[in-house]
Structures are given as C-alpha cells and as structure tokens.
Scaffold this active site. Sequence first.
Site, mmCIF file in Angstrom:
data_model
loop_
_atom_site.group_PDB
_atom_site.id
_atom_site.type_symbol
_atom_site.label_atom_id
_atom_site.label_comp_id
_atom_site.label_asym_id
_atom_site.label_seq_id
_atom_site.Cartn_x
_atom_site.Cartn_y
_atom_site.Cartn_z
ATOM 1 N N GLN A 50 44.395 -13.560 -21.263
ATOM 2 C CA GLN A 50 43.533 -13.449 -20.080
ATOM 3 C C GLN A 50 42.530 -14.590 -19.984
ATOM 4 O OE1 GLN A 50 42.829 -9.058 -20.928
ATOM 5 N NE2 GLN A 50 42.679 -9.159 -18.690
ATOM 6 N N LEU A 108 40.861 -6.697 -16.020
ATOM 7 C CA LEU A 108 39.996 -7.790 -15.593
ATOM 8 C C LEU A 108 40.772 -8.893 -14.871
ATOM 9 C CD1 LEU A 108 37.597 -8.070 -18.671
ATOM 10 C CD2 LEU A 108 37.179 -6.949 -16.475
#
Length: 189
Positions: A50, A108
């Site tokens: 990420q 996220l």
Amino acid sequence: MKLPIAQYCHPALRQKGARIERITPAIKQLIADMFETMHAAAGIGLAAQQVGQALQLTVLDVRAVKDRPSTLEVAGQPADVASFMPLVLINPLVTPLGDPVTGPEGCLSFPEIYADITRSESVSVVALNDAGEGIEFKAGGLLARAIQHEADHLNGILFIDRMSAEAKNELKPQLESLQNASKAALQKK
C-alpha cells in the site's frame, strides 16, 4: 515520514511481496514510516504494497477501535491485545481458524468504500517482529479480520476480490471513479 498510500489500480497492490531476509535500517525506517502513514489515515492496518513496496511486511494497531473487540492468545493463554500493539508482522504465515463470519471492512487504498466480507473468525499467526524475533499467536475478532485483510495485500489480493458480486455491483460507480482517478494520477508521474 508520512508516505503516499497507493490507490486502487496502482500496480504495487497486485504484487506478491518478497520475503524479508534481514531487518536492515531501511526496513526499520519503512516500518516507522508505515506506522506514521497508517495512524495519519486513521487506519488499523497497512501492508507494504500500500506504500509501493512489494515486501512481506505489514503493520497493525487496533487499539483505537472500541466497538469491535479483538482477542489474543499467546502460548495458549489469553493476552491483552493493547499491550501487543502496535504490531509488526514480517513474512507472516496466517492460518485461518474457526467458522467464517461476515463483517464490514474498508481499505486505505479504497477511501470511503466499505463492504461486508466473509473471513475466518480467528487466525493462527507465525511471523517475525520488527526485531527479527519469531512470534506466534492466535487472534480473534477485529484483529483476526485485520490480519487476514493485510495478509491478502501481501499476496496481491484486494478486499474487492472477496466481495460478493452483488456488493461489487452496488459499489461499481465508486470503484470506477476511484479507478479513473488512480489511473490519471499514475499517468502524471
């Protein structure tokens, strides 16, 4: 240092992470940066993919969530979840335990997108911590869900891959909008 979070369509999100063989100063810095990034985004887990790094590394911290309990067992004994946080998992081996349960999840890398995802109610984990020491534990509740979500990231699997076709269809406009924005941002680089 706060790092940019890769959004849906970023190629790093689909990469399987490489094993970490040594805890170098660069890995320690990445861990610190990942915690800063995760906390700044009000997340409870963040995988290296990420933040654009294809490594077997994830950080977690479920202490801020009060309405979705977590359980922890270390050496066969109940343990205090808060005292185990923040948690670093390097090269984790996650084994699902217990019955499947469906619950809400977000990511996220998919801001403001949530869906019910079915995962095992508990997990067994064998990993290294940030000092390179072996750790073993069992987790349940939210912590188990977060660990499974992050372990998926380490293997290039996204939570949208686990959504029902119905949920994915309902979220299609938001997913397409995010996908288009992510592609445009990647083309600017």
